[in-house]
Write an enzyme that holds these catalytic residues in place. Structure first.
Site, PDB file in Angstrom:
ATOM      1  N   GLY A  10       0.820  -1.218   0.000  1.00 52.50           N
ATOM      2  CA  GLY A  10       0.000   0.000   0.000  1.00 52.50           C
ATOM      3  C   GLY A  10       0.845   1.255   0.000  1.00 52.50           C
ATOM      4  N   ALA A  11       1.966   1.233  -0.731  1.00 52.24           N
ATOM      5  CA  ALA A  11       2.864   2.398  -0.744  1.00 52.24           C
ATOM      6  C   ALA A  11       2.719   3.204  -2.032  1.00 52.24           C
ATOM      7  CB  ALA A  11       4.311   1.954  -0.533  1.00 52.24           C
ATOM      8  N   GLY A  16       1.038   4.912   3.355  1.00 51.20           N
ATOM      9  CA  GLY A  16       2.139   4.022   2.967  1.00 51.20           C
ATOM     10  C   GLY A  16       3.113   4.715   2.035  1.00 51.20           C
ATOM     11  N   SER A 139      -6.464   0.316  12.971  1.00 54.60           N
ATOM     12  CA  SER A 139      -7.269   1.540  13.012  1.00 54.60           C
ATOM     13  C   SER A 139      -8.068   1.585  14.304  1.00 54.60           C
ATOM     14  CB  SER A 139      -8.234   1.561  11.832  1.00 54.60           C
ATOM     15  OG  SER A 139      -9.165   2.610  11.969  1.00 54.60           O
ATOM     16  N   TYR A 164     -15.207  -3.529   8.059  1.00 57.06           N
ATOM     17  CA  TYR A 164     -13.900  -2.862   8.140  1.00 57.06           C
ATOM     18  C   TYR A 164     -13.385  -2.918   9.581  1.00 57.06           C
ATOM     19  CZ  TYR A 164     -10.351   0.809   7.926  1.00 57.06           C
ATOM     20  OH  TYR A 164      -9.163   1.510   8.025  1.00 57.06           O
TER      21      TYR A 164
HETATM   22  N1  LIG Z   1      -7.010   7.118   5.978  1.00 57.69           N
HETATM   23  C1  LIG Z   1      -7.384   6.910   7.225  1.00 57.69           C
HETATM   24  O1  LIG Z   1      -8.037   7.773   7.866  1.00 57.69           O
HETATM   25  C2  LIG Z   1      -7.057   5.633   7.918  1.00 57.69           C
HETATM   26  C3  LIG Z   1      -7.391   5.528   9.301  1.00 57.69           C
HETATM   27  C4  LIG Z   1      -7.078   4.344   9.966  1.00 57.69           C
HETATM   28  C5  LIG Z   1      -6.425   3.313   9.279  1.00 57.69           C
HETATM   29  N2  LIG Z   1      -6.119   3.440   7.954  1.00 57.69           N
HETATM   30  C6  LIG Z   1      -5.450   2.326   7.298  1.00 57.69           C
HETATM   31  O2  LIG Z   1      -4.289   2.813   6.650  1.00 57.69           O
HETATM   32  C7  LIG Z   1      -3.915   1.913   5.601  1.00 57.69           C
HETATM   33  C8  LIG Z   1      -3.538   2.727   4.368  1.00 57.69           C
HETATM   34  O3  LIG Z   1      -4.685   3.433   3.941  1.00 57.69           O
HETATM   35  P1  LIG Z   1      -4.617   4.892   3.278  1.00 57.69           P
HETATM   36  O4  LIG Z   1      -5.443   5.772   4.120  1.00 57.69           O
HETATM   37  O5  LIG Z   1      -3.210   5.273   2.961  1.00 57.69           O
HETATM   38  O6  LIG Z   1      -5.478   4.600   1.936  1.00 57.69           O
HETATM   39  P2  LIG Z   1      -5.187   4.749   0.377  1.00 57.69           P
HETATM   40  O7  LIG Z   1      -4.640   6.083   0.057  1.00 57.69           O
HETATM   41  O8  LIG Z   1      -6.476   4.330  -0.268  1.00 57.69           O
HETATM   42  O9  LIG Z   1      -4.056   3.634   0.105  1.00 57.69           O
HETATM   43  C9  LIG Z   1      -4.374   2.276   0.113  1.00 57.69           C
HETATM   44  C10 LIG Z   1      -3.214   1.511  -0.475  1.00 57.69           C
HETATM   45  O10 LIG Z   1      -3.563   0.100  -0.507  1.00 57.69           O
HETATM   46  C11 LIG Z   1      -3.393  -0.369  -1.844  1.00 57.69           C
HETATM   47  N3  LIG Z   1      -4.344  -1.447  -2.140  1.00 57.69           N
HETATM   48  C12 LIG Z   1      -5.699  -1.389  -2.054  1.00 57.69           C
HETATM   49  N4  LIG Z   1      -6.238  -2.553  -2.468  1.00 57.69           N
HETATM   50  C13 LIG Z   1      -5.202  -3.360  -2.827  1.00 57.69           C
HETATM   51  C14 LIG Z   1      -5.115  -4.663  -3.333  1.00 57.69           C
HETATM   52  N5  LIG Z   1      -6.214  -5.391  -3.600  1.00 57.69           N
HETATM   53  N6  LIG Z   1      -3.894  -5.193  -3.568  1.00 57.69           N
HETATM   54  C15 LIG Z   1      -2.776  -4.470  -3.335  1.00 57.69           C
HETATM   55  N7  LIG Z   1      -2.790  -3.212  -2.855  1.00 57.69           N
HETATM   56  C16 LIG Z   1      -3.997  -2.663  -2.618  1.00 57.69           C
HETATM   57  C17 LIG Z   1      -3.660   0.848  -2.719  1.00 57.69           C
HETATM   58  O11 LIG Z   1      -3.161   0.643  -4.005  1.00 57.69           O
HETATM   59  P3  LIG Z   1      -3.650   1.581  -5.278  1.00 57.69           P
HETATM   60  O12 LIG Z   1      -2.782   2.790  -5.246  1.00 57.69           O
HETATM   61  O13 LIG Z   1      -3.433   0.712  -6.469  1.00 57.69           O
HETATM   62  O14 LIG Z   1      -5.102   1.926  -5.053  1.00 57.69           O
HETATM   63  C18 LIG Z   1      -2.916   1.908  -1.929  1.00 57.69           C
HETATM   64  O15 LIG Z   1      -1.524   1.826  -2.139  1.00 57.69           O
HETATM   65  C19 LIG Z   1      -5.099   0.961   5.430  1.00 57.69           C
HETATM   66  O16 LIG Z   1      -4.790  -0.277   6.048  1.00 57.69           O
HETATM   67  C20 LIG Z   1      -6.228   1.645   6.181  1.00 57.69           C
HETATM   68  O17 LIG Z   1      -7.157   0.709   6.695  1.00 57.69           O
HETATM   69  C21 LIG Z   1      -6.424   4.584   7.267  1.00 57.69           C
END
Ligand SMILES: NC(=O)c1ccc[n+]([C@@H]2O[C@H](COP(=O)([O-])OP(=O)(O)OC[C@H]3O[C@@H](n4cnc5c(N)ncnc54)[C@H](OP(=O)(O)O)[C@@H]3O)[C@@H](O)[C@H]2O)c1
Length: 280
Positions: A10-11, A16, A139, A164
C-alpha cells in the site's frame, strides 16, 4: 535506516506512500508490493528521485487474492535474503459485500488475510533480519468490529463499516499473537492507528460510504501527519524491543478489551491458517 530493507504494501498512495518515501529518505531500501503497474512504477520513480542511492524495487500482486499474495511473498523471499522491517499497510473499505475467488469476504481478505499470508511467506527472511520489525496498520475503527467466529465473512448482516472494523480488530489480534510467537527471537510486532487521514481511502468504497468518507476527509490529517507513527515504529530505537503494542501518535495506546483478548487472538490465528490452507 542505512542498509535496512523495508518491505511495504500500500505504498502507491496515502500513508504508505509517505512512509516509504520518508524511510527511503533516511537510507532504507524499499521493496514494495503494488497491484497496479503504472502506479507501482510511478511510486518507485518517486523513491528513486528521493533516494537514488538504493535499489528500490516493486513487486505486483492483488493482495485480496490468496494465490497472488502467496506468490508475491515467495518472489520477494527469493530476492531478499533478509528483511529488516515488514509493513503490512494496504487496506480498503467496501460499502457492499463482495466475495473473492477464494470465497472470502473482500474486506477480510484484503485487510486481514493478506497481512497474515505475507508475514507467513516472509517470516524466515524477517527472522534472518533480526533484530527486525513487523508493523501492521490497524485503526481505531477496530472499536466497531465484533469477532464472531461463526461469521468471520460477514455473511449474515454485511455493513461496510462493521466489516472494516472487524478486519482492523483482526489486525490488532494478529499482531498480539505474532508478538507472542516471536518472543525471544529478535522479531517484534506492533500495530497502529494512523489517525483519520485524508488519503484516497474510501474513494472506491462505493455508495453513500464513499460520499460520507469524502466529506469526513475535509477534516482529515495530511498523509505526512498520518505516516508519523508508521515511520516511528519502523525506525525509532525507542521501540526496538517493544512488541505486541498498539500505537497512536507515536505512543502506546490501549485498544478495546476485545482487541486484548489473547485467547481470541490464538483462535483467530488457527482459523486464519485453516482458511489460508496452511497446516499448523
Ligand atoms: N485514511 C485513514 O483515515 C485511515 C485511518 C485508519 C487506518 N487506515 C489504514 O491505513 C492503511 C492505508 O490506507 P490509506 O489511508 O493510505 O489509503 P489509500 O490512500 O487508499 O491507500 C491504500 C493503499 O492500498 C493499496 N491497495 C488497495 N487494495 C489493494 C489490493 N487489492 N492489492 C494491493 N494493494 C492494494 C492501494 O493501491 P492503489 O494505489 O493501487 O489503489 C494503496 O496503495 C489501510 O490499512 C487503512 O485501513 C487509514
Amino acid at each position: 535506516m542505512h542498509g535496512k530493507v523495508v518491505v511495504i504494501t500500500g505504498a502507491t498512495s496515502g500513508i504508505g506512500q509517505v512512509a516509504a518515501e520518508q524511510l527511503a529518505g533516511r537510507g532504507a531500501r524499499i521493496v514494495q508490493v503494488a497491484r497496479d503497474k503504472s502506479r507501482g512504477e510511478a511510486a518507485v520513480a518517486r523513491l528513486r528521485a528521493r533516494a537514488p542511492g538504493a535499489a528500490h524495487r516493486v513487486h505486483y500482486a492483488d493482495l485480496s487474492r490468496m494465490a497472488d499474495t502467496k506468490r508475491v511473498a515467495a518472489e520477494i523471499a527469493s530476492a531478499e535474503p533478509r528483511i529488516d522491517v515488514l509493513i503490512n499497510n494496504a487496506g480498503a473499505l467496501f460499502s457492499t459485500r463482495r466475495v473473492t475467488e477464494d470465497g472470502l469476504e473482500l474486506t477480510f481478505a484484503l485487510n486481514h488475510m493478506a497481512y497474515f499470508l505475507l508475514t507467513h511467506g516472509l517470516h524466515e527472511r524477517v527472522s534472518a533480519g533480526a533484530p527486525a520489525r513487523v508493523i501492521n496498520t490497524a485503526s481505531s475503527s477496530h472499536r466497531r468490529g465484533r469477532l464472531d467466529f461463526d461469521d468471520l465473512q460477514s455473511a449474515r448482516d454485511y455493513r461496510g463499516l462493521a466489516a472494516y472494523g472487524l478486519s482492523k480488530l483482526c489486525n490488532i489480534l494478529f499482531t498480539r499473537e505474532l508478538a507472542r510467537r516471536c518472543a525471544g527471537t529478535g522479531v517484534t510486532a506492533n500495530s497502529l492507528h494512523p489517525g483519520f487521514v485524508a488519503t484516497r481511502f474510501g474513494d472506491q468504497s462505493g455508495g453513500l460510504l464513499s460520499y460520507g468518507v469524502r466529506l469526513a476527509k475535509l477534516f482529515g490529517l495530511s498523509s505526512e501527519k498520518g505516516a508519523e507513527t508508521l515511520v516511528y515504529l519502523a525506525s525509532s530505537p525507542e521501540v526496538a524491543t517493544i512488541s505486541g503494542g498498539y500505537f497512536y501518535k507515536c505512543q502506546l495506546a490501549r485498544p478495546t478489551r476485545e482487541a486484548q483478548d489473547d485467547a481470541a487472538a490464538r483462535r483467530l490465528w488457527s482459523e486464519t491458517e485453516r482458511l489460508a490452507g496452511l497446516g499448523s
